[in-house]
Design a protein around this motif. Structure first.
Motif, PDB file in Angstrom:
ATOM      1  N   THR A 236       0.856  -1.192   0.000  1.00 49.97           N
ATOM      2  CA  THR A 236       0.000   0.000   0.000  1.00 49.97           C
ATOM      3  C   THR A 236       0.888   1.236   0.000  1.00 49.97           C
ATOM      4  O   THR A 236       1.703   1.418   0.895  1.00 49.97           O
ATOM      5  N   LYS A 237       0.712   2.076  -1.022  1.00 48.93           N
ATOM      6  CA  LYS A 237       1.501   3.294  -1.136  1.00 48.93           C
ATOM      7  C   LYS A 237       0.637   4.522  -0.834  1.00 48.93           C
ATOM      8  O   LYS A 237      -0.586   4.421  -0.735  1.00 48.93           O
ATOM      9  N   ALA A 238       1.293   5.653  -0.693  1.00 56.15           N
ATOM     10  CA  ALA A 238       0.571   6.897  -0.418  1.00 56.15           C
ATOM     11  C   ALA A 238      -0.375   7.216  -1.559  1.00 56.15           C
ATOM     12  O   ALA A 238      -0.029   7.075  -2.737  1.00 56.15           O
ATOM     13  N   ALA A 239      -1.584   7.637  -1.206  1.00 60.39           N
ATOM     14  CA  ALA A 239      -2.559   8.042  -2.215  1.00 60.39           C
ATOM     15  C   ALA A 239      -2.356   9.508  -2.577  1.00 60.39           C
ATOM     16  O   ALA A 239      -1.873  10.296  -1.753  1.00 60.39           O
ATOM     17  N   ARG A 240      -2.706   9.863  -3.799  1.00 60.52           N
ATOM     18  CA  ARG A 240      -2.657  11.269  -4.219  1.00 60.52           C
ATOM     19  C   ARG A 240      -4.009  11.895  -3.885  1.00 60.52           C
ATOM     20  O   ARG A 240      -5.026  11.532  -4.459  1.00 60.52           O
ATOM     21  N   LEU A 241      -4.009  12.816  -2.933  1.00 61.90           N
ATOM     22  CA  LEU A 241      -5.251  13.405  -2.454  1.00 61.90           C
ATOM     23  C   LEU A 241      -5.533  14.711  -3.183  1.00 61.90           C
ATOM     24  O   LEU A 241      -4.745  15.659  -3.110  1.00 61.90           O
ATOM     25  N   LEU A 242      -6.643  14.754  -3.883  1.00 63.60           N
ATOM     26  CA  LEU A 242      -7.063  15.976  -4.562  1.00 63.60           C
ATOM     27  C   LEU A 242      -7.995  16.762  -3.653  1.00 63.60           C
ATOM     28  O   LEU A 242      -8.807  16.177  -2.926  1.00 63.60           O
ATOM     29  N   PRO A 243      -7.893  18.084  -3.650  1.00 64.79           N
ATOM     30  CA  PRO A 243      -8.773  18.885  -2.785  1.00 64.79           C
ATOM     31  C   PRO A 243     -10.222  18.760  -3.210  1.00 64.79           C
ATOM     32  O   PRO A 243     -10.531  18.582  -4.392  1.00 64.79           O
ATOM     33  N   ARG A 244     -11.121  18.851  -2.253  1.00 63.54           N
ATOM     34  CA  ARG A 244     -12.559  18.808  -2.509  1.00 63.54           C
ATOM     35  C   ARG A 244     -13.145  20.201  -2.413  1.00 63.54           C
ATOM     36  O   ARG A 244     -12.609  21.057  -1.705  1.00 63.54           O
ATOM     37  N   ASP A 245     -14.226  20.409  -3.106  1.00 63.83           N
ATOM     38  CA  ASP A 245     -14.873  21.724  -3.093  1.00 63.83           C
ATOM     39  C   ASP A 245     -15.241  22.116  -1.664  1.00 63.83           C
ATOM     40  O   ASP A 245     -15.899  21.360  -0.945  1.00 63.83           O
ATOM     41  N   GLY A 246     -14.791  23.306  -1.285  1.00 60.26           N
ATOM     42  CA  GLY A 246     -15.126  23.822   0.035  1.00 60.26           C
ATOM     43  C   GLY A 246     -14.372  23.189   1.183  1.00 60.26           C
ATOM     44  O   GLY A 246     -14.676  23.472   2.351  1.00 60.26           O
ATOM     45  N   GLU A 247     -13.401  22.347   0.894  1.00 57.82           N
ATOM     46  CA  GLU A 247     -12.672  21.658   1.956  1.00 57.82           C
ATOM     47  C   GLU A 247     -11.673  22.590   2.618  1.00 57.82           C
ATOM     48  O   GLU A 247     -10.913  23.295   1.955  1.00 57.82           O
ATOM     49  N   THR A 248     -11.635  22.604   3.937  1.00 61.62           N
ATOM     50  CA  THR A 248     -10.694  23.447   4.669  1.00 61.62           C
ATOM     51  C   THR A 248      -9.322  22.773   4.696  1.00 61.62           C
ATOM     52  O   THR A 248      -9.212  21.544   4.547  1.00 61.62           O
ATOM     53  N   PRO A 249      -8.254  23.552   4.902  1.00 58.71           N
ATOM     54  CA  PRO A 249      -6.926  22.941   5.033  1.00 58.71           C
ATOM     55  C   PRO A 249      -6.863  21.910   6.154  1.00 58.71           C
ATOM     56  O   PRO A 249      -6.170  20.902   6.032  1.00 58.71           O
ATOM     57  N   TRP A 250      -7.598  22.151   7.245  1.00 60.45           N
ATOM     58  CA  TRP A 250      -7.572  21.189   8.351  1.00 60.45           C
ATOM     59  C   TRP A 250      -8.246  19.879   7.939  1.00 60.45           C
ATOM     60  O   TRP A 250      -7.754  18.790   8.274  1.00 60.45           O
ATOM     61  N   ALA A 251      -9.351  19.969   7.232  1.00 63.53           N
ATOM     62  CA  ALA A 251     -10.025  18.754   6.763  1.00 63.53           C
ATOM     63  C   ALA A 251      -9.136  17.986   5.794  1.00 63.53           C
ATOM     64  O   ALA A 251      -9.093  16.752   5.817  1.00 63.53           O
ATOM     65  N   LEU A 252      -8.411  18.704   4.934  1.00 62.90           N
ATOM     66  CA  LEU A 252      -7.469  18.055   4.032  1.00 62.90           C
ATOM     67  C   LEU A 252      -6.362  17.384   4.827  1.00 62.90           C
ATOM     68  O   LEU A 252      -5.944  16.261   4.518  1.00 62.90           O
ATOM     69  N   ALA A 253      -5.878  18.073   5.875  1.00 67.83           N
ATOM     70  CA  ALA A 253      -4.834  17.488   6.715  1.00 67.83           C
ATOM     71  C   ALA A 253      -5.329  16.209   7.380  1.00 67.83           C
ATOM     72  O   ALA A 253      -4.594  15.218   7.488  1.00 67.83           O
ATOM     73  N   GLN A 254      -6.586  16.207   7.822  1.00 63.90           N
ATOM     74  CA  GLN A 254      -7.143  15.001   8.445  1.00 63.90           C
ATOM     75  C   GLN A 254      -7.239  13.867   7.436  1.00 63.90           C
ATOM     76  O   GLN A 254      -6.907  12.717   7.739  1.00 63.90           O
ATOM     77  N   ARG A 255      -7.669  14.176   6.221  1.00 59.72           N
ATOM     78  CA  ARG A 255      -7.724  13.147   5.183  1.00 59.72           C
ATOM     79  C   ARG A 255      -6.336  12.607   4.872  1.00 59.72           C
ATOM     80  O   ARG A 255      -6.138  11.405   4.669  1.00 59.72           O
ATOM     81  N   ALA A 256      -5.355  13.516   4.835  1.00 60.28           N
ATOM     82  CA  ALA A 256      -3.986  13.097   4.559  1.00 60.28           C
ATOM     83  C   ALA A 256      -3.471  12.178   5.659  1.00 60.28           C
ATOM     84  O   ALA A 256      -2.837  11.149   5.387  1.00 60.28           O
ATOM     85  N   MET A 257      -3.757  12.525   6.905  1.00 64.34           N
ATOM     86  CA  MET A 257      -3.279  11.694   8.007  1.00 64.34           C
ATOM     87  C   MET A 257      -4.007  10.353   8.045  1.00 64.34           C
ATOM     88  O   MET A 257      -3.428   9.338   8.442  1.00 64.34           O
ATOM     89  N   ALA A 258      -5.261  10.331   7.622  1.00 65.46           N
ATOM     90  CA  ALA A 258      -5.968   9.051   7.510  1.00 65.46           C
ATOM     91  C   ALA A 258      -5.270   8.156   6.481  1.00 65.46           C
ATOM     92  O   ALA A 258      -5.100   6.946   6.699  1.00 65.46           O
ATOM     93  N   ASP A 259      -4.844   8.743   5.369  1.00 71.37           N
ATOM     94  CA  ASP A 259      -4.129   7.974   4.354  1.00 71.37           C
ATOM     95  C   ASP A 259      -2.778   7.497   4.888  1.00 71.37           C
ATOM     96  O   ASP A 259      -2.341   6.374   4.601  1.00 71.37           O
ATOM     97  N   MET A 260      -2.113   8.330   5.682  1.00 72.02           N
ATOM     98  CA  MET A 260      -0.816   7.954   6.254  1.00 72.02           C
ATOM     99  C   MET A 260      -0.957   6.780   7.216  1.00 72.02           C
ATOM    100  O   MET A 260      -0.155   5.842   7.192  1.00 72.02           O
TER     101      MET A 260
END
Length: 514
Positions: A236-260
């Motif tokens: 399992t490798k790191a996923a490429r996370l694309l930003p979502r409409d209206g997503e805050t930087p913190w929500a993106l950070a949470q998604r990134a850490m979930a992938d990590m």
């Protein structure tokens, strides 16, 4: 033979908008009966009545896997009071599960369950569910066919806590069958019936102290599908996370850490079954990505995490990675430069291969300790708690944190007087380069296009330095591995010479950079 789809009316209506909140833990290293006994003796379960049943789950999808593409599952489940076979009979339920949030073993997803007396798929049972949006013209339903099957023995306990929360604990031990393949599994599922998800983590800590486990966000359907694909124990490798409409930087950070965390735990799970060196590498990458984001978000991170329970595992993984790299990368790369006998070189590789096998056993021994599971549960709980944090963390804050690391990296490379830079600073720069790279990759989507390009340059520069300095480190580590395995002394000195030469090259590049 799986039942054919039917349009017979359902016996009872589906629930309107149910949501399943569940925490899943894989149980490692124990026979199912011993694991069940340990779980049953935990304080919260010891005086509770246990219900024992056998489950047969048949999953359906279209030939082009429309449900899988939409991260949904449709199944028929038969519940039996005795093991399947010998004419055992029991009621059937039809269940639709939709895509939802799955992070660090905790999942929240839509679930509609209906009795189906004849054990066949029924379109009427999907009325008023998410199916109406997924397949409004019934184009999928008419093409549904059996995809795979799981069978397990389930033991459940219902736990009512003093705070009013209610949790159902289920221990499942069984097999998944798909495409002629079979895989055994043992897992704990903690489902929130009533109350706050914090109750799931409280109870999970109690159970994880008794049985070795790993948080897992992969459902039985996803596990069986991966088995069918031949990817169940793959890398399992790191996923490429694309930003979502209206997503805050913190929500993106949470998604990134979930992938990590997913990258870390899935590779750990695969390591239990497979020997591929890349599994060790990607598990460590997942961990370094997680730690980099922890550091980046520290001013907004109010949940202290004790990493001490994970240190024995992390040390074992590091030693495994050093041996793997020495055996499969460093020594093969420098074999032609070795002036001695080829047999002496091959003997060193054989010693490293034996050491790799012994170290893998040590890694698995650490995975099979309750301390590891408890350490990973901390990460999963911190990830869940991120949903209520992040005040004040916006695009500017993210950019400023990354800029700060970028300046620190350049100061390190400029640290010594007259352009000289010592080895300690170079290796500190390597660690900072990793941190900058992972942080830039995770949060680039939260920035403007201009800042994204800037972050991409930072990540590229960081990766370049990480690679340059890492090559020298690998040579030094290979020398240490050869020495620890009893290789010829002149081989050890040869690899040390390679490391010293690469260190000098990195120093020269640091001094000459613009």
């Amino acid at each position: 033979m799986a039942p054919k789809p039917s349009h017979t009316p359902a016996a009872s209506p589906a629930a309107p908008h149910p949501v399943e909140v569940e925490l899943k833990l894989l149980v490692l290293g124990l026979p199912p009966d011993e694991a069940r006994q340990r779980i049953a003796r935990s304080p919260s379960l010891a005086r509770r009545r246990a219900l024992r049943r056998w489950l047969v789950n048949r999953y359906f999808d279209t030939p082009d896997q429309q449900l899988r593409q939409h991260r949904c599952a449709l199944r028929l489940r038969q519940t039996l009071d005795a093991p399947p076979g010998d004419g055992a009979a029991g009621p059937w339920k039809q269940t639709l599960k939709t895509a939802g949030l799955a992070q660090g073993g905790l999942s929240q997803r839509g679930e509609w369950e209906t009795d189906v007396p004849d054990g066949q798929l029924q379109r009427a049972a999907l009325q008023g569910t998410a199916w109406e949006t997924l397949d409004p013209a019934d184009q999928w339903f008419e093409r549904l066919q059996p995809s795979f099957e799981t069978r397990c023995e389930r033991t459940t306990w219902r736990v009512r806590r003093r705070d009013g929360s209610v949790v159902e604990v289920a221990f499942d031990a069984g097999v998944a069958k798909a495409s002629g393949r079979m895989d055994a599994f043992a897992e704990l599922e903690l489902e929130l019936i009533q109350g706050d998800p914090a109750a799931l983590f409280d109870l999970a800590r109690e159970l994880a102290a008794r049985v070795p486990c790993l948080p897992s966000s992969r459902s039985k359907a996803e596990r069986a599908q991966a088995l069918a694909d031949g990817t169940l124990h793959g890398v399992t490798k790191a996923a490429r996370l694309l930003p979502r409409d209206g997503e805050t930087p913190w929500a993106l950070a949470q998604r990134a850490m979930a992938d990590m965390l997913e990258q870390f735990t899935r590779n750990l799970e695969a390591l239990w079954h497979a020997d591929a060196p890349e599994l060790v590498h990607q598990a460590r990458v997942g961990w370094r990505r997680w730690r980099s984001m922890e550091k980046l978000l520290r001013p907004w991170w109010p949940w202290p995490i004790d990493h001490a329970p994970l240190r024995p595992l992390l040390q074992a993984l590091g030693e495994q990675r050093n041996l793997d790299v020495a055996r499969t990368e460093t020594l093969p790369a420098w074999a032609d430069a070795w002036p001695g006998a080829a047999s002496e070189w091959q003997a060193a590789i054989d010693r490293l291969a034996q050491a790799c096998q012994a170290q893998r056993r040590a890694v698995r021994a650490q995975l099979a300790t309750p301390a590891t599971g408890l350490g990973l549960l901390q990460l999963a709980e911190a990830l869940w708690r991120m949903g209520a944090g992040g005040q004040g963390f916006g695009r500017q804050a993210a950019r400023q944190r990354l800029q700060r690391w970028h300046r620190q990296l350049h100061r390190l490379l400029d640290s010594a007087e007259h352009g000289a830079i010592d080895l300690a600073s170079l290796h500190e720069a390597r660690l900072l380069a990793k941190r900058l790279r992972y942080g830039s990759e995770a949060l680039a989507g939260a920035m403007s296009r201009k800042r994204q390009r800037q972050a991409s340059r930072w990540a590229g520069e960081a990766t370049d330095w990480q690679t340059r300095i890492g090559q020298a480190r690998d040579a030094w580590q290979a020398a240490a591995c050869l020495q620890s395995t009893g290789a010829a002394e002149r081989l050890v000195y040869f690899l040390r010479g390679v490391g010293a030469s690469l260190d000098r090259q990195a120093q020269a590049m640091a001094q000459q950079r613009e």
